[in-house]
Design a protein around this motif. Structure first.
Motif, PDB file in Angstrom:
ATOM      1  N   LEU A 245      -2.455  -9.514   0.900  1.00 19.77           N
ATOM      2  CA  LEU A 245      -1.481  -8.471   0.619  1.00 19.77           C
ATOM      3  C   LEU A 245      -0.434  -8.474   1.721  1.00 19.77           C
ATOM      4  CD1 LEU A 245      -3.752  -5.479  -0.471  1.00 19.77           C
ATOM      5  CD2 LEU A 245      -2.304  -6.867  -1.961  1.00 19.77           C
ATOM      6  N   LEU A 246       0.718  -7.937   1.418  1.00 23.97           N
ATOM      7  CA  LEU A 246       1.792  -7.795   2.394  1.00 23.97           C
ATOM      8  C   LEU A 246       1.882  -6.318   2.756  1.00 23.97           C
ATOM      9  CD1 LEU A 246       3.957  -9.672   3.667  1.00 23.97           C
ATOM     10  CD2 LEU A 246       5.522  -8.875   1.896  1.00 23.97           C
ATOM     11  N   ILE A 247       1.659  -5.987   4.027  1.00 25.08           N
ATOM     12  CA  ILE A 247       1.615  -4.575   4.393  1.00 25.08           C
ATOM     13  C   ILE A 247       2.492  -4.303   5.610  1.00 25.08           C
ATOM     14  CG2 ILE A 247      -0.694  -4.315   3.423  1.00 25.08           C
ATOM     15  CD1 ILE A 247      -1.824  -4.265   6.223  1.00 25.08           C
ATOM     16  N   CYS A 248       2.782  -3.041   5.825  1.00 18.04           N
ATOM     17  CA  CYS A 248       3.616  -2.627   6.947  1.00 18.04           C
ATOM     18  C   CYS A 248       2.774  -2.455   8.212  1.00 18.04           C
ATOM     19  CB  CYS A 248       4.349  -1.325   6.617  1.00 18.04           C
ATOM     20  SG  CYS A 248       3.280   0.127   6.514  1.00 18.04           S
ATOM     21  N   HIS A 249       3.458  -2.299   9.319  1.00 16.01           N
ATOM     22  CA  HIS A 249       2.768  -2.162  10.606  1.00 16.01           C
ATOM     23  C   HIS A 249       1.886  -0.920  10.628  1.00 16.01           C
ATOM     24  CE1 HIS A 249       2.096  -2.196  14.952  1.00 16.01           C
ATOM     25  NE2 HIS A 249       2.481  -0.935  14.964  1.00 16.01           N
ATOM     26  N   ASP A 250       2.381   0.201  10.073  1.00 12.08           N
ATOM     27  CA  ASP A 250       1.608   1.439  10.124  1.00 12.08           C
ATOM     28  C   ASP A 250       0.316   1.336   9.320  1.00 12.08           C
ATOM     29  OD1 ASP A 250       3.290   2.807  11.826  1.00 12.08           O
ATOM     30  OD2 ASP A 250       4.498   3.645  10.212  1.00 12.08           O
ATOM     31  N   CYS A 251       0.402   0.825   8.087  1.00  4.25           N
ATOM     32  CA  CYS A 251      -0.812   0.690   7.278  1.00  4.25           C
ATOM     33  C   CYS A 251      -1.805  -0.255   7.943  1.00  4.25           C
ATOM     34  CB  CYS A 251      -0.458   0.178   5.880  1.00  4.25           C
ATOM     35  SG  CYS A 251       0.290   1.429   4.799  1.00  4.25           S
TER      36      CYS A 251
ATOM     37  N   GLY B  71      11.059  -4.468   6.870  1.00  3.72           N
ATOM     38  CA  GLY B  71      12.111  -5.206   7.537  1.00  3.72           C
ATOM     39  C   GLY B  71      11.614  -6.603   7.863  1.00  3.72           C
ATOM     40  N   SER B  72      11.758  -6.995   9.096  1.00  2.07           N
ATOM     41  CA  SER B  72      11.273  -8.315   9.518  1.00  2.07           C
ATOM     42  C   SER B  72       9.793  -8.275   9.875  1.00  2.07           C
ATOM     43  CB  SER B  72      12.084  -8.804  10.722  1.00  2.07           C
ATOM     44  OG  SER B  72      11.987  -7.879  11.802  1.00  2.07           O
ATOM     45  N   ASP B  73       9.212  -7.080   9.911  1.00  2.00           N
ATOM     46  CA  ASP B  73       7.814  -6.918  10.315  1.00  2.00           C
ATOM     47  C   ASP B  73       6.907  -7.051   9.097  1.00  2.00           C
ATOM     48  OD1 ASP B  73       5.591  -6.410  11.805  1.00  2.00           O
ATOM     49  OD2 ASP B  73       5.895  -4.244  11.923  1.00  2.00           O
ATOM     50  N   LEU B  74       6.691  -8.282   8.643  1.00  2.00           N
ATOM     51  CA  LEU B  74       5.858  -8.559   7.470  1.00  2.00           C
ATOM     52  C   LEU B  74       4.466  -8.960   7.942  1.00  2.00           C
ATOM     53  CD1 LEU B  74       8.382 -10.709   5.383  1.00  2.00           C
ATOM     54  CD2 LEU B  74       8.113  -8.239   5.389  1.00  2.00           C
TER      55      LEU B  74
ATOM     56  N   LEU C 235       0.813  -1.212   0.000  1.00  4.69           N
ATOM     57  CA  LEU C 235       0.000   0.000   0.000  1.00  4.69           C
ATOM     58  C   LEU C 235       0.854   1.272   0.000  1.00  4.69           C
ATOM     59  CD1 LEU C 235      -2.555  -1.397   2.534  1.00  4.69           C
ATOM     60  CD2 LEU C 235      -2.894  -1.134   0.079  1.00  4.69           C
ATOM     61  N   CYS C 236       1.708   1.436   1.001  1.00  2.06           N
ATOM     62  CA  CYS C 236       2.520   2.661   1.048  1.00  2.06           C
ATOM     63  C   CYS C 236       3.847   2.494   0.314  1.00  2.06           C
ATOM     64  CB  CYS C 236       2.758   3.086   2.493  1.00  2.06           C
ATOM     65  SG  CYS C 236       3.942   2.060   3.402  1.00  2.06           S
ATOM     66  N   GLU C 237       4.224   1.260  -0.041  1.00  2.00           N
ATOM     67  CA  GLU C 237       5.420   0.937  -0.820  1.00  2.00           C
ATOM     68  C   GLU C 237       6.715   1.073  -0.037  1.00  2.00           C
ATOM     69  OE1 GLU C 237       5.514   2.124  -5.009  1.00  2.00           O
ATOM     70  OE2 GLU C 237       3.692   3.260  -4.641  1.00  2.00           O
ATOM     71  N   MET C 238       6.634   1.270   1.261  1.00  2.00           N
ATOM     72  CA  MET C 238       7.842   1.373   2.073  1.00  2.00           C
ATOM     73  C   MET C 238       8.533   0.015   2.141  1.00  2.00           C
ATOM     74  SD  MET C 238       8.177   3.010   5.894  1.00  2.00           S
ATOM     75  CE  MET C 238       7.282   1.684   6.714  1.00  2.00           C
TER      76      MET C 238
END
Length: 285
Positions: free
Chosen positions: A72-78, A46-49, A40-43
């Motif tokens: 989907l694979l997203i970051c912690h913030d999203c 790291g290990s937080d998948l 989503l944000c494209e950032m």
């Protein structure tokens, strides 16, 4: 938001239809298919998948083989921002999803666009306010896009707080407390802006390299620089920012193809795997 062609890796097909696949395994397979970037944000992750299932309210403990189209694979913030809202399966169509919807193109009607803009940055400390002006790259709904896509783009930006939860789009300000300011609260916005800065520096290096007499005599020098830029972009993420900046500055299809698109015949490194060329409308350029 990078358009994704989410083909399952061969290992995904080895599961039986009834197997309960742990989320950690699903995350590894998604990273193989799409790279370790937030969908989503494209950032760069790291290990937080975090595996997000588009049709489930809560994060499941396991998934099934048939769930692949909805993962989907997203970051912690999203994930954190989305989890604060209750979205029914019927409401999923009100948002842009990079694996099914047009999310970014190099044409003028891209639903999401990225712009470097100054913004008042206001830090509140009790009754005192400290205001400065900073520049960030903001994700915006494109006013030139189809009206329905504009609506979905705006909804997506708001749902995932892609421009920081402290950003007020109506007043175009960032407002946060002193404690929040000290905790690097706008990481995705800052990382996107850092990618833009890196892209701008890379554009300048290519221009200066091309102007050298040595580059005309030894064209491989520019190619080596292009390869280094590709590695930098791969490490930083934010593919749409790199594409936007390079397209605005150069408009060279061949350069972008070799630097930022998955071209197995030309680029065995697969720098940004899973990019959907048809929804990018690349071939029409």
């Amino acid at each position: 938001m990078r358009p994704l062609d989410k083909l399952p890796p061969p290992a995904w097909n080895d599961y039986s239809d009834t197997a309960a696949i742990p989320l950690g395994d699903a995350a590894v397979h998604l990273a193989d298919a799409l790279g370790d970037y937030c969908s989503l944000c494209e950032m760069r992750l790291g290990s937080d998948l975090i595996v997000h299932h588009k049709l489930r309210q809560a994060t499941p403990e396991t998934v099934r083989k048939a769930d692949w189209p909805d993962l989907l694979l997203i970051c912690h913030d999203c994930h954190r921002h989305m989890s604060r809202h209750s979205i029914t399966p019927e409401e999923r169509g009100d948002y842009l999803w990079p694996d099914t919807d047009p999310s970014f193109t190099l044409h003028g009607d891209s639903p999401l666009i990225y712009r470097l803009r100054p913004v008042p940055y206001i830090v509140v400390d009790g009754d005192a306010r400290e205001t400065s002006t900073r520049e960030f790259v903001f994700a915006e709904a494109n006013p030139a896009a189809d009206l329905e896509l504009q609506r979905k783009a705006a909804n997506t930006i708001a749902l995932f707080q892609l421009n920081s939860p402290y950003y007020d789009a109506a007043s175009h300000t960032l407002l946060l407390s002193r404690a929040e300011h000290m905790q690097v609260p706008c990481n995705r916005l800052q990382q996107r802006t850092l990618a833009w800065t890196k892209a701008a520096a890379s554009v300048d290096r290519i221009r200066r390299m091309r102007a050298l007499p040595e580059a005309r005599e030894h064209p491989g020098l520019v190619e080596l620089l292009r390869q280094q830029i590709t590695h930098t972009a791969n490490a930083k993420g934010n593919w749409s920012v790199w594409m936007t900046h390079f397209w605005q500055e150069f408009g060279e299809k061949d350069l972008l193809a070799r630097a930022f698109l998955e071209r197995p015949e030309d680029n065995p490194g697969f720098h940004f795997p899973g990019t959907h060329h048809e929804r990018l409308r690349w071939e029409a350029l």
